[in-house]
Design an enzyme around this catalytic site. Structure first.
Site, PDB file in Angstrom:
ATOM      1  N   THR A 144       0.841  -1.206   0.000  1.00  0.00           N
ATOM      2  CA  THR A 144       0.000   0.000   0.000  1.00  0.00           C
ATOM      3  C   THR A 144       0.874   1.253   0.000  1.00  0.00           C
ATOM      4  OG1 THR A 144      -1.358   1.367   1.475  1.00  0.00           O
ATOM      5  CG2 THR A 144      -0.285  -0.504   2.483  1.00  0.00           C
ATOM      6  N   SER A 179      -1.308   3.049  10.571  1.00  0.00           N
ATOM      7  CA  SER A 179      -2.260   2.122  11.204  1.00  0.00           C
ATOM      8  C   SER A 179      -1.539   0.790  11.363  1.00  0.00           C
ATOM      9  CB  SER A 179      -3.515   1.923  10.352  1.00  0.00           C
ATOM     10  OG  SER A 179      -3.249   1.034   9.277  1.00  0.00           O
ATOM     11  N   TYR A 181      -2.657  -2.050  10.252  1.00  0.00           N
ATOM     12  CA  TYR A 181      -2.759  -2.698   8.935  1.00  0.00           C
ATOM     13  C   TYR A 181      -1.579  -2.275   8.050  1.00  0.00           C
ATOM     14  CZ  TYR A 181      -3.980  -2.500   3.998  1.00  0.00           C
ATOM     15  OH  TYR A 181      -3.914  -2.554   2.639  1.00  0.00           O
ATOM     16  N   HIS A 182      -1.346  -0.968   7.962  1.00  0.00           N
ATOM     17  CA  HIS A 182      -0.244  -0.494   7.115  1.00  0.00           C
ATOM     18  C   HIS A 182       1.102  -1.005   7.632  1.00  0.00           C
ATOM     19  CE1 HIS A 182      -3.395   2.555   6.004  1.00  0.00           C
ATOM     20  NE2 HIS A 182      -2.931   2.246   4.819  1.00  0.00           N
ATOM     21  N   LYS A 185       1.842  -4.311   6.278  1.00  0.00           N
ATOM     22  CA  LYS A 185       2.282  -4.251   4.877  1.00  0.00           C
ATOM     23  C   LYS A 185       3.789  -3.945   4.800  1.00  0.00           C
ATOM     24  CE  LYS A 185      -1.611  -4.904   2.610  1.00  0.00           C
ATOM     25  NZ  LYS A 185      -1.830  -6.025   1.705  1.00  0.00           N
TER      26      LYS A 185
HETATM   27  N1  LIG Z   1      -9.089  -2.226  -2.060  1.00  0.00           N
HETATM   28  C1  LIG Z   1      -8.179  -1.271  -1.959  1.00  0.00           C
HETATM   29  O1  LIG Z   1      -8.451  -0.093  -2.178  1.00  0.00           O
HETATM   30  C2  LIG Z   1      -6.758  -1.633  -1.611  1.00  0.00           C
HETATM   31  C3  LIG Z   1      -5.788  -0.605  -1.593  1.00  0.00           C
HETATM   32  C4  LIG Z   1      -4.470  -0.927  -1.277  1.00  0.00           C
HETATM   33  C5  LIG Z   1      -4.121  -2.245  -0.993  1.00  0.00           C
HETATM   34  N2  LIG Z   1      -5.094  -3.214  -1.004  1.00  0.00           N
HETATM   35  C6  LIG Z   1      -4.682  -4.600  -0.736  1.00  0.00           C
HETATM   36  O2  LIG Z   1      -5.113  -5.422  -1.798  1.00  0.00           O
HETATM   37  C7  LIG Z   1      -5.457  -6.714  -1.308  1.00  0.00           C
HETATM   38  C8  LIG Z   1      -6.865  -7.068  -1.750  1.00  0.00           C
HETATM   39  O3  LIG Z   1      -7.746  -6.066  -1.268  1.00  0.00           O
HETATM   40  P1  LIG Z   1      -9.310  -6.219  -1.387  1.00  0.00           P
HETATM   41  O4  LIG Z   1      -9.887  -4.862  -1.270  1.00  0.00           O
HETATM   42  O5  LIG Z   1      -9.639  -7.072  -2.559  1.00  0.00           O
HETATM   43  O6  LIG Z   1      -9.617  -7.011  -0.019  1.00  0.00           O
HETATM   44  P2  LIG Z   1     -10.587  -8.248   0.211  1.00  0.00           P
HETATM   45  O7  LIG Z   1     -10.748  -8.428   1.669  1.00  0.00           O
HETATM   46  O8  LIG Z   1     -11.846  -8.052  -0.580  1.00  0.00           O
HETATM   47  O9  LIG Z   1      -9.771  -9.467  -0.418  1.00  0.00           O
HETATM   48  C9  LIG Z   1      -8.867 -10.247   0.300  1.00  0.00           C
HETATM   49  C10 LIG Z   1      -9.339 -11.688   0.228  1.00  0.00           C
HETATM   50  O10 LIG Z   1      -8.374 -12.518   0.863  1.00  0.00           O
HETATM   51  C11 LIG Z   1      -9.044 -13.489   1.619  1.00  0.00           C
HETATM   52  N3  LIG Z   1      -8.148 -13.936   2.698  1.00  0.00           N
HETATM   53  C12 LIG Z   1      -7.629 -13.191   3.700  1.00  0.00           C
HETATM   54  N4  LIG Z   1      -6.889 -13.948   4.521  1.00  0.00           N
HETATM   55  C13 LIG Z   1      -6.924 -15.217   4.020  1.00  0.00           C
HETATM   56  C14 LIG Z   1      -6.379 -16.446   4.437  1.00  0.00           C
HETATM   57  N5  LIG Z   1      -5.676 -16.550   5.566  1.00  0.00           N
HETATM   58  N6  LIG Z   1      -6.590 -17.548   3.669  1.00  0.00           N
HETATM   59  C15 LIG Z   1      -7.338 -17.467   2.534  1.00  0.00           C
HETATM   60  N7  LIG Z   1      -7.891 -16.320   2.106  1.00  0.00           N
HETATM   61  C16 LIG Z   1      -7.709 -15.201   2.843  1.00  0.00           C
HETATM   62  C17 LIG Z   1     -10.297 -12.798   2.141  1.00  0.00           C
HETATM   63  O11 LIG Z   1     -11.317 -13.697   2.491  1.00  0.00           O
HETATM   64  C18 LIG Z   1     -10.677 -11.905   0.954  1.00  0.00           C
HETATM   65  O12 LIG Z   1     -11.605 -12.532   0.098  1.00  0.00           O
HETATM   66  C19 LIG Z   1      -5.285  -6.671   0.198  1.00  0.00           C
HETATM   67  O13 LIG Z   1      -4.014  -7.197   0.532  1.00  0.00           O
HETATM   68  C20 LIG Z   1      -5.323  -5.198   0.513  1.00  0.00           C
HETATM   69  O14 LIG Z   1      -4.593  -4.898   1.660  1.00  0.00           O
HETATM   70  C21 LIG Z   1      -6.390  -2.935  -1.315  1.00  0.00           C
END
Ligand SMILES: NC(=O)c1ccc[n+]([C@@H]2O[C@H](COP(=O)([O-])OP(=O)(O)OC[C@H]3O[C@@H](n4cnc5c(N)ncnc54)[C@H](O)[C@@H]3O)[C@@H](O)[C@H]2O)c1
Length: 382
Positions: A144, A179, A181-182, A185
């Site tokens: 991120t 945070s 979370y960050h 990362k």
């Molecule tokens: N959406 C955004 O704006 C954004 C921005 C920056 C970074 N990210 C990163 O991108 C990635 C995807 O984001 P997203 O918005 O699609 O989130 P999301 O929660 O919709 O997708 C993550 C998926 O991973 C699965 N998961 C988590 N832990 C797991 C485990 N131990 N075993 C199996 N599956 C598991 C969850 O069930 C979920 O379906 C994340 O790492 C997030 O931090 C997202």
């Protein structure tokens, strides 16, 4: 290529799986429905119901003819990880499988523990699985832009050349998260870099900004293929939230002065960024880092744009400045580089009034499902 999409049920994972198969790749999705479970536990369900992964795979096959393999299980369980990697033998791993929300990580000690354990353990398992089963395969990991924070100097793309007492060295760009979370990362990036130095595996770490939108080419024919769309304070990203707030007649929740600047991108660009990174892998022994966003906006700018387009659709959108529940700078310098993905061939979809109108009109169809209590609860950082 044979690509494992870890977190393939997620907001970004499912559209990624569809697009990769549409481009001729063989794809398997892996998920344990953690995101669905957390939303249920916190009573912040997405705007519309989405079918489970097996149902989505059947739907996608009936619309497109493309096959996606499904593995349901927890990537914190090494036995399951081993089974998936042995069965699928990937050339590339798209690692999305983490607890993805900063506010969730700040809810309480239990949520903090889940975030820390889940995110780091999944990344560690992915690294070990690559070393053991497919050392040539590239890990593409989503980090991120929040890893960098908001320093008072330009942000480079992952690395910084430092001159100190007459000598030079290239380091990971200094990181300072706002945070837990960050912070996970940042730790992920450190894990990748340590094992790349040690084992000469390879990875691309994508420092992504907040993503908005839900339309991708693959769901044009069938709305049930849309990704799930959270609009609540915990899991929703800022522009998605403002769009739903505008439709719900809820004043747009701008935190503090609203001058916080972030780099944002359309979900269509996320898919292209990850596909370009998978198809043009890092070299063996390389940690390649790209800053993944296309435009920067202040929170006020986003709110004003939603208000303007919403009012054109007769929504009477109001903006409200709330006491900021987060600990973050509300006035700051922000100038991050982001040329790497453009050089790989990314053609950005910028935020236009048409894009906003399309989002608002879709959300209007689901107006009756909006739960006003989920919109703002004031999860405090302090
Ligand atoms: N959406 C955004 O704006 C954004 C921005 C920056 C970074 N990210 C990163 O991108 C990635 C995807 O984001 P997203 O918005 O699609 O989130 P999301 O929660 O919709 O997708 C993550 C998926 O991973 C699965 N998961 C988590 N832990 C797991 C485990 N131990 N075993 C199996 N599956 C598991 C969850 O069930 C979920 O379906 C994340 O790492 C997030 O931090 C997202």
């Amino acid at each position: 290529m044979r690509i494992l999409v870890l977190g393939g049920d997620g907001y970004l994972g499912w559209p990624t799986a569809m697009q990769l198969t549409a481009r001729g790749h063989q794809v398997a999705v892996v998920d344990n429905y953690l995101r669905r479970r957390m939303c249920r536990e916190e009573n912040v369900e997405p705007l519309f119901e989405v079918p489970n992964l097996h149902e989505r795979v059947e739907l996608w096959k009936s619309v497109s003819g493309h096959q996606v393999d499904v593995f349901i299980g927890d990537l914190m369980d090494w036995g399951f990880v081993e089974e998936v990697f042995r069965a699928f033998e990937p050339d590339g791993i798209m690692h999305y499988a983490e607890q993805p929300a900063a506010p969730y990580s700040m809810l309480n000690r239990r949520a903090a523990t889940l975030t820390l354990e889940n995110n780091l353990m999944v990344t560690l398992h992915v690294i070990f699985a690559v070393k053991e089963f497919c050392p040539q395969a590239q890990i593409v990991k989503i980090g991120t832009m929040g890893e960098y924070g908001t320093p008072n100097v330009d942000i480079e793309e992952g690395w910084l050349e430092v001159e100190h007492k007459g000598r030079r060295h290239k380091f990971l760009y200094p990181r300072q998260a706002s945070s837990l979370y960050h912070t996970t990362k940042i730790m992920d990036t450190d894990l990748l870099w340590f094992y790349i130095r040690t084992w000469k595996i390879r990875a691309t770490d994508l420092m992504q900004g907040p993503v908005y939108g839900l339309f991708t080419d693959e769901c044009a024919e069938e709305e049930r293929l849309l990704p799930f769309f959270n609009y609540d304070e915990i899991f929703g990203t800022v522009l998605n939230r403002f769009v739903v707030q505008a439709v719900a007649g809820y004043p747009l929740t701008v935190y503090g002065k609203g001058n916080q600047i972030r780099g944002h991108l359309n979900i269509k660009d996320t898919l292209n960024c990850v596909r370009l990174s998978l198809e043009n892998p890092a070299k063996q022994g390389e940690l390649r880092i790209f800053n993944q966003f296309t435009e920067t906006f202040t929170v006020n700018e986003l709110a004003e744009r939603v208000q303007r387009v919403g009012n054109e659709l007769d929504l009477n959108v109001k903006i409200q400045h709330l006491e900021n529940p987060r600990v973050e700078a509300e006035e700051h310098y922000y100038n991050p580089a982001h040329t790497g993905l453009l050089e790989l061939g990314l053609e950005p979809h910028f935020l236009s009034d048409d894009v906003l109108r399309e989002m608002i009109e879709l959300v209007m169809k689901y107006r009756d499902r909006i739960n006003h209590d989920a919109i703002f609860r004031g999860v405090k950082w302090g």
